[in-house]
Write a protein that holds these residues in place. Sequence first.
Motif, PDB file in Angstrom:
ATOM      1  N   ALA A   6       6.932  -2.982   8.929  1.00  0.00           N
ATOM      2  CA  ALA A   6       5.536  -2.613   8.130  1.00  0.00           C
ATOM      3  C   ALA A   6       4.432  -3.110   8.835  1.00  0.00           C
ATOM      4  O   ALA A   6       3.405  -3.041   8.525  1.00  0.00           O
ATOM      5  CB  ALA A   6       6.004  -3.647   6.671  1.00  0.00           C
ATOM      6  N   CYS A  17       1.946  -9.088   0.389  1.00  0.00           N
ATOM      7  CA  CYS A  17       1.215  -7.958   0.553  1.00  0.00           C
ATOM      8  C   CYS A  17       1.318  -6.710  -0.259  1.00  0.00           C
ATOM      9  O   CYS A  17       0.704  -6.141  -0.417  1.00  0.00           O
ATOM     10  CB  CYS A  17       1.622  -7.429   2.176  1.00  0.00           C
ATOM     11  N   ILE A  18       2.581  -6.457  -0.528  1.00  0.00           N
ATOM     12  CA  ILE A  18       3.168  -5.542  -1.551  1.00  0.00           C
ATOM     13  C   ILE A  18       2.669  -5.833  -3.023  1.00  0.00           C
ATOM     14  O   ILE A  18       1.674  -4.793  -3.527  1.00  0.00           O
ATOM     15  CB  ILE A  18       4.535  -5.661  -1.794  1.00  0.00           C
ATOM     16  N   LEU A  43      -1.456  -5.299  -2.544  1.00  0.00           N
ATOM     17  CA  LEU A  43      -1.987  -4.023  -1.732  1.00  0.00           C
ATOM     18  C   LEU A  43      -1.116  -2.721  -2.016  1.00  0.00           C
ATOM     19  O   LEU A  43      -1.785  -1.534  -1.858  1.00  0.00           O
ATOM     20  CB  LEU A  43      -1.965  -4.109  -0.349  1.00  0.00           C
ATOM     21  N   GLU A  86       2.765  -0.730  -2.090  1.00  0.00           N
ATOM     22  CA  GLU A  86       3.885  -0.100  -1.022  1.00  0.00           C
ATOM     23  C   GLU A  86       3.134   0.878  -0.135  1.00  0.00           C
ATOM     24  O   GLU A  86       2.250   1.389  -0.319  1.00  0.00           O
ATOM     25  CB  GLU A  86       4.935   0.706  -1.913  1.00  0.00           C
ATOM     26  N   LEU A  87       3.769   0.674   1.147  1.00  0.00           N
ATOM     27  CA  LEU A  87       3.258   1.518   2.108  1.00  0.00           C
ATOM     28  C   LEU A  87       3.864   2.952   1.897  1.00  0.00           C
ATOM     29  O   LEU A  87       4.825   3.152   1.503  1.00  0.00           O
ATOM     30  CB  LEU A  87       3.950   0.840   3.393  1.00  0.00           C
ATOM     31  N   GLU A 103       1.336   4.211   7.004  1.00  0.00           N
ATOM     32  CA  GLU A 103       0.441   3.089   6.668  1.00  0.00           C
ATOM     33  C   GLU A 103       1.323   1.816   7.141  1.00  0.00           C
ATOM     34  O   GLU A 103       2.457   1.780   7.288  1.00  0.00           O
ATOM     35  CB  GLU A 103       0.236   2.798   5.157  1.00  0.00           C
ATOM     36  N   PHE A 124       0.574  -3.056   7.423  1.00  0.00           N
ATOM     37  CA  PHE A 124      -0.151  -4.176   7.097  1.00  0.00           C
ATOM     38  C   PHE A 124      -0.704  -4.546   8.299  1.00  0.00           C
ATOM     39  O   PHE A 124       0.080  -4.905   9.348  1.00  0.00           O
ATOM     40  CB  PHE A 124       0.697  -4.983   6.202  1.00  0.00           C
ATOM     41  N   ASN A 183      -4.677  -6.264   5.650  1.00  0.00           N
ATOM     42  CA  ASN A 183      -5.173  -5.177   5.183  1.00  0.00           C
ATOM     43  C   ASN A 183      -4.149  -4.035   5.079  1.00  0.00           C
ATOM     44  O   ASN A 183      -3.434  -4.067   5.998  1.00  0.00           O
ATOM     45  CB  ASN A 183      -6.633  -4.688   5.334  1.00  0.00           C
ATOM     46  N   LYS A 184      -4.146  -3.152   4.233  1.00  0.00           N
ATOM     47  CA  LYS A 184      -3.384  -1.789   4.406  1.00  0.00           C
ATOM     48  C   LYS A 184      -4.260  -0.814   5.347  1.00  0.00           C
ATOM     49  O   LYS A 184      -5.228  -0.464   4.838  1.00  0.00           O
ATOM     50  CB  LYS A 184      -2.951  -1.290   3.023  1.00  0.00           C
ATOM     51  N   ASN A 201      -4.207   2.667   8.308  1.00  0.00           N
ATOM     52  CA  ASN A 201      -3.446   3.855   8.694  1.00  0.00           C
ATOM     53  C   ASN A 201      -2.868   3.422  10.258  1.00  0.00           C
ATOM     54  O   ASN A 201      -3.662   2.927  10.844  1.00  0.00           O
ATOM     55  CB  ASN A 201      -4.546   4.689   9.029  1.00  0.00           C
TER      56      ASN A 201
END
Length: 220
Positions: free
Chosen positions: A93, A158-159, A162, A164-165, A169, A171, A189-190, A192
């Motif tokens: 992640a 983070c989840i 922001l 789920e990824l 994406e 973190f 931040n989330k 790309n």
Amino acid sequence: MSEFKLDEGFEYFLEKFGKPEKQESCTVETLEKFKNKLPDRLLEYWQEYGFCGFKSGLFWIVNPDDYEGILDEWLEHTDIPDNDVYHVFARSAFGDLFIWGEETGYKYKIITASGWVIEKKGKVKKGHNNAIEYFFGFLDTKSHDFKDEAGNVLFESCIKKLGELEADEMFGFEPSLIIGGETIFENINKVNIFVHLSILAQFGQIEVLDHDALIRKAFS
């Protein structure tokens, strides 16, 4: 390929990481492309589960094709590409990349947040199927989390903040740790993953570390 049989290593991995999420099927063309380049066992995982995430995006099995350009950027100023042909087969992640050499096996892990390319022991090709089973079997969820300066793990926070990824994406710290950013939750931040990792590679502060060098770095 023959009918899939779950090995002990991957079975243990699934017990810890749960069911695959956000699965994308692996095409026959991709399986053929990587036959005899990556372990048959890994290709069997692709065929059975596809490319997918686990634990809300904590860990991902990825298509090496998607990461070819990023890997080139991270290794181009090292002599690593002179020794083997490498592929990204998994990532975390927080942008850690797990690298498999066609001849040398699991040879490198890139901790992109810190700009570190960590050298592993690797494995001769005849042992690659066992090696990939061991890789997944010995993974644990804690090792893919990230700790802040106070030692607090960050993934769950983070989840909550922001979300789920998705497959593209991660973190990331802004500003980057490579250029002196602080390891604090407020700086995450989330982003790309392909854009972010390309930017980090362009900073040109990539270090290749063997086990002893990593120990010295950790305690310096």
